[in-house]
Design an enzyme around this catalytic site. Structure first.
Site, PDB file in Angstrom:
ATOM      1  N   TYR A 269       0.816 -28.858  64.031  1.00 28.59           N
ATOM      2  CA  TYR A 269      -0.039 -27.663  64.048  1.00 28.59           C
ATOM      3  C   TYR A 269      -0.933 -27.661  65.290  1.00 28.59           C
ATOM      4  O   TYR A 269      -1.027 -26.666  66.007  1.00 28.59           O
ATOM      5  CB  TYR A 269      -0.890 -27.635  62.768  1.00 28.59           C
TER       6      TYR A 269
ATOM      7  N   SER B 184      -6.298 -21.559  67.169  1.00 31.07           N
ATOM      8  CA  SER B 184      -7.142 -22.147  66.121  1.00 31.07           C
ATOM      9  C   SER B 184      -8.170 -23.031  66.804  1.00 31.07           C
ATOM     10  O   SER B 184      -7.942 -23.477  67.938  1.00 31.07           O
ATOM     11  CB  SER B 184      -6.270 -23.009  65.192  1.00 31.07           C
TER      12      SER B 184
HETATM   13  N1  LIG Z   1      -7.381 -19.553  57.682  1.00 30.84           N
HETATM   14  C1  LIG Z   1      -7.903 -20.293  58.654  1.00 30.84           C
HETATM   15  O1  LIG Z   1      -8.935 -20.941  58.477  1.00 30.84           O
HETATM   16  C2  LIG Z   1      -7.222 -20.342  60.007  1.00 30.84           C
HETATM   17  C3  LIG Z   1      -7.859 -21.060  61.033  1.00 30.84           C
HETATM   18  C4  LIG Z   1      -7.275 -21.105  62.286  1.00 30.84           C
HETATM   19  C5  LIG Z   1      -6.089 -20.435  62.521  1.00 30.84           C
HETATM   20  N2  LIG Z   1      -5.482 -19.756  61.503  1.00 30.84           N
HETATM   21  C6  LIG Z   1      -4.225 -19.071  61.816  1.00 30.84           C
HETATM   22  O2  LIG Z   1      -4.280 -17.745  61.355  1.00 30.84           O
HETATM   23  C7  LIG Z   1      -2.960 -17.266  61.113  1.00 30.84           C
HETATM   24  C8  LIG Z   1      -2.918 -16.612  59.747  1.00 30.84           C
HETATM   25  O3  LIG Z   1      -3.100 -17.605  58.762  1.00 30.84           O
HETATM   26  P1  LIG Z   1      -3.873 -17.343  57.396  1.00 30.84           P
HETATM   27  O4  LIG Z   1      -4.991 -18.314  57.337  1.00 30.84           O
HETATM   28  O5  LIG Z   1      -4.140 -15.912  57.204  1.00 30.84           O
HETATM   29  O6  LIG Z   1      -2.805 -17.903  56.348  1.00 30.84           O
HETATM   30  P2  LIG Z   1      -1.712 -17.154  55.463  1.00 30.84           P
HETATM   31  O7  LIG Z   1      -0.798 -18.229  55.013  1.00 30.84           O
HETATM   32  O8  LIG Z   1      -2.378 -16.298  54.448  1.00 30.84           O
HETATM   33  O9  LIG Z   1      -0.982 -16.189  56.502  1.00 30.84           O
HETATM   34  C9  LIG Z   1       0.109 -16.587  57.295  1.00 30.84           C
HETATM   35  C10 LIG Z   1       0.990 -15.388  57.472  1.00 30.84           C
HETATM   36  O10 LIG Z   1       2.103 -15.755  58.302  1.00 30.84           O
HETATM   37  C11 LIG Z   1       3.282 -15.360  57.651  1.00 30.84           C
HETATM   38  N3  LIG Z   1       4.425 -16.154  58.068  1.00 30.84           N
HETATM   39  C12 LIG Z   1       4.603 -17.495  58.012  1.00 30.84           C
HETATM   40  N4  LIG Z   1       5.833 -17.814  58.464  1.00 30.84           N
HETATM   41  C13 LIG Z   1       6.428 -16.655  58.839  1.00 30.84           C
HETATM   42  C14 LIG Z   1       7.700 -16.321  59.387  1.00 30.84           C
HETATM   43  N5  LIG Z   1       8.637 -17.247  59.626  1.00 30.84           N
HETATM   44  N6  LIG Z   1       7.963 -15.019  59.655  1.00 30.84           N
HETATM   45  C15 LIG Z   1       7.045 -14.051  59.408  1.00 30.84           C
HETATM   46  N7  LIG Z   1       5.841 -14.296  58.881  1.00 30.84           N
HETATM   47  C16 LIG Z   1       5.546 -15.596  58.594  1.00 30.84           C
HETATM   48  C17 LIG Z   1       2.957 -15.542  56.156  1.00 30.84           C
HETATM   49  O11 LIG Z   1       3.859 -14.863  55.337  1.00 30.84           O
HETATM   50  C18 LIG Z   1       1.577 -14.931  56.134  1.00 30.84           C
HETATM   51  O12 LIG Z   1       1.629 -13.518  56.120  1.00 30.84           O
HETATM   52  C19 LIG Z   1      -2.039 -18.472  61.265  1.00 30.84           C
HETATM   53  O13 LIG Z   1      -1.437 -18.432  62.540  1.00 30.84           O
HETATM   54  C20 LIG Z   1      -2.990 -19.642  61.159  1.00 30.84           C
HETATM   55  O14 LIG Z   1      -2.513 -20.780  61.821  1.00 30.84           O
HETATM   56  C21 LIG Z   1      -6.030 -19.700  60.268  1.00 30.84           C
END
Ligand SMILES: NC(=O)c1ccc[n+]([C@@H]2O[C@H](COP(=O)([O-])OP(=O)(O)OC[C@H]3O[C@@H](n4cnc5c(N)ncnc54)[C@H](O)[C@@H]3O)[C@@H](O)[C@H]2O)c1
Length: 257
Positions: free
Chosen positions: A161, A144
């Site tokens: 985080y 991130s």
């Molecule tokens: N959305 C953003 O702006 C952003 C920015 C930087 C990083 N990220 C990273 O991107 C990744 C995806 O996040 P997102 O934004 O799509 O959010 P999201 O919450 O939609 O997706 C997270 C996914 O991880 C899964 N998950 C969580 N815990 C789990 C577990 N124990 N076992 C299996 N699956 C699990 C959830 O079910 C979901 O499918 C994450 O690692 C997040 O930290 C997102």
């Protein structure tokens, strides 16, 4: 050579039930890969697989909790039984625990590390050996901008985080140095801000944060999902065969200024 044709490639997406993982699964499908989609919420995965099958894509859902070693080990076995090999691992499962060191509990800290870091370590532990068998693999981890950019406002601080995402950079670099000789590249994306289940009810609802993010971001806005998926496809493709151990920030330039 069409770098982005994934026909005959098997892509594995952890955390595919929503957000970035779901969009990436569709991206792999668009590019012709056989896609294994994994998460805890099987009904959401079933809906995604149906959507993918309706588009003519090849996809299968596997229920998997990345905090469970057995769950990952079994999923890896089932994927290889189903598709014969693993070429691409998109490590995307993650949670964002809010709070500072003082405010979060040790249990919250552990949950954050177990999901975001230990989970990625374990998926690599069980999937990389499959890649080594074919001397081919592409691992894309998910860090991130919050691995390198930090909030000071008490209501936005997410220390566990931050640490988990910085650790993803270290895990990526250390593993990349070891496994390049096995034909495996390992990189990590560092998304800026994208609207997903993780952010829609929190950061996107926080007027002060959104104002500050947009004002300090050279792009002046959050990212659109398609602006992130292309980078994931690039790091999953043979276009990036000499790129390894890198943190690729996809953030509209916010870390520049
Ligand atoms: N959305 C953003 O702006 C952003 C920015 C930087 C990083 N990220 C990273 O991107 C990744 C995806 O996040 P997102 O934004 O799509 O959010 P999201 O919450 O939609 O997706 C997270 C996914 O991880 C899964 N998950 C969580 N815990 C789990 C577990 N124990 N076992 C299996 N699956 C699990 C959830 O079910 C979901 O499918 C994450 O690692 C997040 O930290 C997102």
């Amino acid at each position: 050579m069409n770098f982005f044709d994934f026909t005959d490639k098997v892509a594995v997406v952890f955390g595919a039930s929503s957000g970035i993982g779901k969009a990436a699964a569709l991206g792999y499908g668009d590019s012709g890969a056989k896609v294994a989609v994994l998460a805890r919420r099987k009904e959401k995965l079933d809906d995604l697989v149906k959507e993918m099958h309706d588009k003519g894509y090849i996809a299968t859902a596997f229920e998997c909790d990345v905090t469970s070693e057995d769950s990952i080990k079994n999923a890896a076995k089932e994927i290889v039984e189903k598709y014969g090999k693993i070429d691409i691992l998109f490590n995307n499962a993650g949670i964002a625990v809010p709070g500072s060191i003082e405010n979060i509990t040790v249990e919250q800290w552990n949950k954050s590390m177990n999901t975001n870091v230990r989970g990625a370590y374990m998926t690599m532990k069980y999937l990389i050996p499959e890649m080594k068998k074919n001397h081919y693999g592409k691992v894309i981890n998910t860090a991130s901008v919050n691995a390198v950019l930090f909030d000071k406002n008490e209501d936005l601080v997410r220390h566990a985080y931050n640490v988990s995402k910085s650790a993803m950079v270290g895990l990526t670099k250390a593993a990349a140095a070891t496994y390049m000789k096995d034909g495996i590249t390992i990189n990590t994306i560092g998304p800026g801000l994208f609207e997903t289940e993780m952010t829609e009810g929190t950061l996107f609802k926080h007027e002060g944060f959104m104002k500050a993010y947009n004002a300090s971001n050279p792009a002046g806005r959050p990212g659109k999902m398609e602006e992130l998926i292309g980078t994931i496809m690039y790091l999953s493709s043979d276009a990036s065969n000499y790129v390894t151990g890198q943190l690729i920030l996809v953030d509209g330039g916010i870390t520049l200024v």
